[in-house]
Design a protein around this motif. Sequence first.
Motif, PDB file in Angstrom:
ATOM      1  N   CYS A  12       0.854  -1.185   0.000  1.00  0.00           N
ATOM      2  CA  CYS A  12       0.000   0.000   0.000  1.00  0.00           C
ATOM      3  C   CYS A  12       0.889   1.233   0.000  1.00  0.00           C
ATOM      4  O   CYS A  12       1.906   1.265   0.672  1.00  0.00           O
ATOM      5  CB  CYS A  12      -0.874  -0.003   1.246  1.00  0.00           C
ATOM      6  SG  CYS A  12      -1.853   1.478   1.432  1.00  0.00           S
ATOM      7  N   TYR A  28      -8.552  -7.428  11.607  1.00  0.00           N
ATOM      8  CA  TYR A  28      -9.327  -6.753  10.578  1.00  0.00           C
ATOM      9  C   TYR A  28     -10.402  -7.714  10.073  1.00  0.00           C
ATOM     10  O   TYR A  28     -10.280  -8.933  10.200  1.00  0.00           O
ATOM     11  CB  TYR A  28      -8.440  -6.333   9.400  1.00  0.00           C
ATOM     12  CG  TYR A  28      -7.219  -5.547   9.803  1.00  0.00           C
ATOM     13  CD1 TYR A  28      -7.258  -4.166   9.862  1.00  0.00           C
ATOM     14  CD2 TYR A  28      -6.022  -6.200  10.130  1.00  0.00           C
ATOM     15  CE1 TYR A  28      -6.128  -3.436  10.225  1.00  0.00           C
ATOM     16  CE2 TYR A  28      -4.904  -5.489  10.498  1.00  0.00           C
ATOM     17  CZ  TYR A  28      -4.949  -4.110  10.545  1.00  0.00           C
ATOM     18  OH  TYR A  28      -3.853  -3.410  10.915  1.00  0.00           O
ATOM     19  N   PHE A  30     -11.590  -9.250   6.888  1.00  0.00           N
ATOM     20  CA  PHE A  30     -11.168  -9.507   5.516  1.00  0.00           C
ATOM     21  C   PHE A  30     -12.285 -10.212   4.766  1.00  0.00           C
ATOM     22  O   PHE A  30     -12.771 -11.263   5.205  1.00  0.00           O
ATOM     23  CB  PHE A  30      -9.906 -10.380   5.485  1.00  0.00           C
ATOM     24  CG  PHE A  30      -8.684  -9.715   6.066  1.00  0.00           C
ATOM     25  CD1 PHE A  30      -7.995  -8.753   5.338  1.00  0.00           C
ATOM     26  CD2 PHE A  30      -8.220 -10.045   7.335  1.00  0.00           C
ATOM     27  CE1 PHE A  30      -6.874  -8.136   5.868  1.00  0.00           C
ATOM     28  CE2 PHE A  30      -7.100  -9.450   7.870  1.00  0.00           C
ATOM     29  CZ  PHE A  30      -6.422  -8.480   7.135  1.00  0.00           C
ATOM     30  N   ARG A  43      -4.863  -6.760  -1.723  1.00  0.00           N
ATOM     31  CA  ARG A  43      -5.987  -6.302  -0.907  1.00  0.00           C
ATOM     32  C   ARG A  43      -5.648  -6.363   0.584  1.00  0.00           C
ATOM     33  O   ARG A  43      -5.994  -5.472   1.356  1.00  0.00           O
ATOM     34  CB  ARG A  43      -7.221  -7.151  -1.209  1.00  0.00           C
ATOM     35  CG  ARG A  43      -7.780  -6.946  -2.618  1.00  0.00           C
ATOM     36  CD  ARG A  43      -9.060  -7.759  -2.824  1.00  0.00           C
ATOM     37  NE  ARG A  43      -9.577  -7.610  -4.175  1.00  0.00           N
ATOM     38  CZ  ARG A  43     -10.323  -6.608  -4.593  1.00  0.00           C
ATOM     39  NH1 ARG A  43     -10.641  -5.649  -3.744  1.00  0.00           N
ATOM     40  NH2 ARG A  43     -10.759  -6.548  -5.847  1.00  0.00           N
ATOM     41  N   GLN A  47      -5.534  -3.079   3.021  1.00  0.00           N
ATOM     42  CA  GLN A  47      -6.436  -2.970   4.165  1.00  0.00           C
ATOM     43  C   GLN A  47      -5.679  -2.804   5.475  1.00  0.00           C
ATOM     44  O   GLN A  47      -6.076  -2.037   6.342  1.00  0.00           O
ATOM     45  CB  GLN A  47      -7.345  -4.200   4.235  1.00  0.00           C
ATOM     46  CG  GLN A  47      -8.354  -4.123   5.369  1.00  0.00           C
ATOM     47  CD  GLN A  47      -9.489  -5.099   5.190  1.00  0.00           C
ATOM     48  OE1 GLN A  47      -9.671  -5.654   4.106  1.00  0.00           O
ATOM     49  NE2 GLN A  47     -10.252  -5.309   6.236  1.00  0.00           N
ATOM     50  N   ARG A 383     -12.566   4.112  10.862  1.00  0.00           N
ATOM     51  CA  ARG A 383     -13.690   3.333  10.368  1.00  0.00           C
ATOM     52  C   ARG A 383     -14.928   3.601  11.196  1.00  0.00           C
ATOM     53  O   ARG A 383     -14.889   3.628  12.432  1.00  0.00           O
ATOM     54  CB  ARG A 383     -13.345   1.844  10.389  1.00  0.00           C
ATOM     55  CG  ARG A 383     -14.452   0.936   9.863  1.00  0.00           C
ATOM     56  CD  ARG A 383     -13.949  -0.480   9.703  1.00  0.00           C
ATOM     57  NE  ARG A 383     -12.848  -0.517   8.761  1.00  0.00           N
ATOM     58  CZ  ARG A 383     -12.096  -1.595   8.549  1.00  0.00           C
ATOM     59  NH1 ARG A 383     -12.321  -2.689   9.227  1.00  0.00           N
ATOM     60  NH2 ARG A 383     -11.120  -1.550   7.665  1.00  0.00           N
ATOM     61  N   ASP A 388     -14.983   3.634   5.653  1.00  0.00           N
ATOM     62  CA  ASP A 388     -13.815   4.382   6.107  1.00  0.00           C
ATOM     63  C   ASP A 388     -14.094   5.874   5.998  1.00  0.00           C
ATOM     64  O   ASP A 388     -14.695   6.345   5.023  1.00  0.00           O
ATOM     65  CB  ASP A 388     -12.588   4.034   5.275  1.00  0.00           C
ATOM     66  CG  ASP A 388     -12.097   2.624   5.540  1.00  0.00           C
ATOM     67  OD1 ASP A 388     -12.259   2.165   6.679  1.00  0.00           O
ATOM     68  OD2 ASP A 388     -11.549   2.000   4.609  1.00  0.00           O
ATOM     69  N   ARG A 433     -14.610   0.057   2.393  1.00  0.00           N
ATOM     70  CA  ARG A 433     -13.511  -0.496   3.166  1.00  0.00           C
ATOM     71  C   ARG A 433     -12.421  -0.996   2.240  1.00  0.00           C
ATOM     72  O   ARG A 433     -12.681  -1.513   1.166  1.00  0.00           O
ATOM     73  CB  ARG A 433     -13.990  -1.644   4.060  1.00  0.00           C
ATOM     74  CG  ARG A 433     -14.877  -1.192   5.197  1.00  0.00           C
ATOM     75  CD  ARG A 433     -15.170  -2.344   6.128  1.00  0.00           C
ATOM     76  NE  ARG A 433     -15.821  -3.447   5.416  1.00  0.00           N
ATOM     77  CZ  ARG A 433     -16.064  -4.645   5.954  1.00  0.00           C
ATOM     78  NH1 ARG A 433     -15.682  -4.879   7.191  1.00  0.00           N
ATOM     79  NH2 ARG A 433     -16.667  -5.569   5.269  1.00  0.00           N
ATOM     80  N   LYS A 434     -11.213  -0.858   2.678  1.00  0.00           N
ATOM     81  CA  LYS A 434     -10.096  -1.349   1.896  1.00  0.00           C
ATOM     82  C   LYS A 434     -10.219  -2.858   1.753  1.00  0.00           C
ATOM     83  O   LYS A 434     -10.344  -3.581   2.720  1.00  0.00           O
ATOM     84  CB  LYS A 434      -8.784  -0.962   2.566  1.00  0.00           C
ATOM     85  CG  LYS A 434      -8.657   0.543   2.708  1.00  0.00           C
ATOM     86  CD  LYS A 434      -7.511   0.906   3.611  1.00  0.00           C
ATOM     87  CE  LYS A 434      -7.478   2.416   3.797  1.00  0.00           C
ATOM     88  NZ  LYS A 434      -8.664   2.937   4.462  1.00  0.00           N
ATOM     89  N   GLY A 435     -10.170  -3.312   0.530  1.00  0.00           N
ATOM     90  CA  GLY A 435     -10.340  -4.727   0.265  1.00  0.00           C
ATOM     91  C   GLY A 435     -11.738  -5.095  -0.175  1.00  0.00           C
ATOM     92  O   GLY A 435     -11.990  -6.232  -0.536  1.00  0.00           O
TER      93      GLY A 435
END
Length: 788
Positions: A12, A28, A30, A43, A47, A383, A388, A433-435
Motif C-alpha cells: 500500500c 481486521y 477480511f 488487498r 487494508q 472506520r 472508512d 472499506r479497503k479490500g
Amino acid sequence: MRSLTSGVVISCGAAFLSATAADAAPRYRFDLPAAPLATSVARISAQAGVTIIATTPALLAARGPSLHLDASVDEVLTRLFEKTPAQAIRVTPTSWRIVARRAVQTGRRSRPPPSVPIPADIVVTASKHVVLLSAYPASITVIEGPALTRFGGTPDTSAIARLAPGVQSTHLGPGRDKLFLRGIADSSFNGSSAALVGLYVNDVRLTYNAPDPNLRLYDVDRVEILEGPQGTLYGAGSIAGLIRIAPRPPDATTRSGDVWLGGTVIAHGTAGGDAGGVVNLPLFGGAAAMRLVGYVARDGGYIDDAGRGRTDVNRSDTLGGRVALRVPLEADWLIDLGAIVQDIRNRDAQYAERGLPPLTRSSIAAEPSSDFFRTGYLTVSGRIGGVDLTSTTDIVDQNLRQSFLPNDGNAAALYHQSDAIRLVSEEARLSSRKGAVLGWTAGLSVLDSRTEQIRTSLLDGFERSLGRAHNGLTEIALFGELTAHLGSRLSLTAGGRLTSVRLVGLASGAEEKSGDAAKIPGGSEPHFSGVRHEFFAVPSLALGWSPTPAWLAFGRFSEGYRPGGQTASGIIEEYDADRIDSLEVGLRLAAHGRARLSAQFSGAISRWRNIQADILSANGLPETRNIGDGEVRSLSASMRWKPDDAWEVKLAATLAGGTVTGRDATLDQVIRTSLPNVARDTLAASVAYSRAIDDRHRISAGASLNHVGRSVLGSDSITSMLGQGGYWLASGGVDFSVSSSTISIDVDNLFDSAANSFAFGTPTFSYDDHQMTPLRPRSIRLGFRHTF
C-alpha cells in the motif's frame, strides 16, 4: 516499497497504522473473493497498511480461495497460502515475505530487498478509494521515490518531468514555474488563473492559483501522475491532471534515519552542494511516531552579466524541511499531523541573450526572486461501521516576490511584483472499506483561496502603482465516485461533482477598462469591487475490460473547469470560467506471473472552451484573459522490462499537439495558433543495473536519455513565432554501497548542451527572439549517504 532483486513488491502506498508485536496484532475484517494470489495479497496489504514481498512472482500466479474472516495479517496469510507451495514469513512488525516452503527450512536470512521501480500491483491512492493499478481505468504513471534523486539533478518537479514525458514545465526559475500535462497548456506566464495541474502531498492540496513551489522531494515513497481532467474528485485546478506525492510515513516500530551530503561542479559556472537528513522516531513506547526531514541546497550559477561585469549571477539557495506526526488512537483510527516549509532565494534570473557569448546577457540591474512556502495539515482517518472516514484540513501560505527589468531600451525602469497567497481547504469523505469488492467514495470539499497581488514600476526613482488586486474564492463541492464490477472482466466507474463558487474581487491603483471607476471616499485612486457566483456540474465515466489478468483495456470520459476572476496590470479586467472535456482510450499490460514486461498505451482528445490564459499586457506584465476555444490531442506509451534480476530498461514517449482559435488583439482578427509551451514529442529512456557483490557490497549504475521537442512561447501572432525546445539530454551515475553507506557520482547534461529550454526571460515591450533560457551546463555531483 521494498523487494528482493528477484522479487515483486505488493504494498500500500500509505501505511494507515503500524502493527504491534505478534501477540498484540490488530485484527481486521477480511472479505476476499476467489482471485489470483497477487490480487488477494494486494488487498490484504491495502487494508492493513503493511508491506508484503514475494521472492518469486510465480508464487503469486495461482488462484487463491475465497476468505471471509476476522483475523490478524499473520492469520489471514496463513489461511491464504495453506494449500500452496508458499508461506508468509514476518520480517518486521509491518512487513512480510512470501517464500517457497523449502526456502523456509534452510533458515537462511536474506538481505533487506532494494526498491523496485514499479511494483506488480499497488493501490492507486489518488483514486480516493481502493483501486489496484492493474484495474485502474485511466492513464497513470507511478514513479518510485529513489528515482527522483538520481543523476545529480534537482529532486523536484523537474525530476518528475524527466521521468514522465507527459509532464512539462516553464523554465522561469525555481518557485516561478507553471506545470502542464498531456499537452494541456494555457500560456507560459504566471497570472491570476487557477493552475492546470493539481499538486498534492497525500491529501494535502499545495496550490490553487499559484506557481509550482518546487518542493525538494526527499524521502518520498512514490509519485502518482493522473492525466486530466480530474474535476470529479479534485475540482478546479486539475483540468490537465494531477501530481500526488506520497512521502514515507512515520514508523512507530523502529528508530531509523538517513544523512546525505553532496557537492556539485558545474561547467562554466560556480560549484554548489546539498545536505540533509531524515530521522524517524517512535514516541511514547511506540504509541506514536515522528518523521523529520531537513535539507539545504545551493545551485551554482552559470549565467554571466556583461552589462554589470558579473559572472555566474543566477545562483539559487533552498532551505526547507518536513515534519510528520502519526498517532494511532486505536485499531481503526489514526491522526496525521504535519508541516512543510521551504524558502527559495534566486539571486538573479537564469536567461541569456543571443548575439553575446554563450551563457551571457547584458543588463543594468539584477532581477532577483523568492518563493516562501508554508503549509500545515491535519488528517484524521478511521472506520465507522462498515465504511472508512478520511478528513483532511490544511492551510497553505505562499509568498512570491519578483523583480523585472524590461527590455525596451529604458534603462531606468524596474518592475516589482509581490504575490501573497493564502489557501485553506477541508475535505471529508466516506469510502468503501479497503479490500471491498465494490469501490466507492463520497465526500464534501470546502476551499477558500485569498490572493493579493501588488505591482509597481520604479522609474527615475519614483514608484508608480500598476495595480493592487485582491481575489477571493470560496468553493463548496459535493463529489462521489462508484466502481461496479459487471462480471469478472468488466468494470464501470461513474462519478460526479457539484460545485458552488463565490468570487470576490477588489482592485485599486489602476484604471478600469470600462472607464467607470468609482472613487474611494477621501481618496483619489480608482477602485473596483464585485461579487460573482458560479455553479459547475462535472461528470466522469470510465469502462475497464480485462480479457486476461495481465491486460486491461479502458475508456474514460471526464470534464474539468476553472472559475473566473479578475486581474490588474495597469488596467482592471475580469475573465470568465473555462471548461474542458476529454475522451481517452488506452491499454495496459501489468507484470503478471513470470512476466517481466509491463506497458501502457493511451490516446486522448480534449475540447477546451473559453480558455483562460495569462498573456503579456502592453506594460510587459502578465494579465489573464479568455483567448478562445481549443482542441488538444495526445498519444503516450511507456514500457518497463526486466530481462533478468540485475537489469531494468524503461522507455516512455508522448506526442502532443493543440490549437486555439481566438481573436488576436494586435491584428484585430481571428487567428488559429498552437497552444504554447507544449513539446510536440518527448522521450525518456533509461537503463539501470544493480548487483550485490556479497552480503556487504553492492554496485548500481544507470543512464538516461531525454528528448524534448519543439514548442512555442505563446498563442498570439507574435509569441507563437518564438520557438524553444528541440534538444537531447543525457545523464548517468554510479553508486557503490558498503553495508549502510553509499558513495555516488552522477553526471547531468553529459554532452554540455546549451539548447534553449524556454524563449522568455523577462517582461518586454518589444517582442523578439533574442532571449533564451539555456539548459544548465554539464554538472558532476559527488555524494555520500549513510543509513542508520
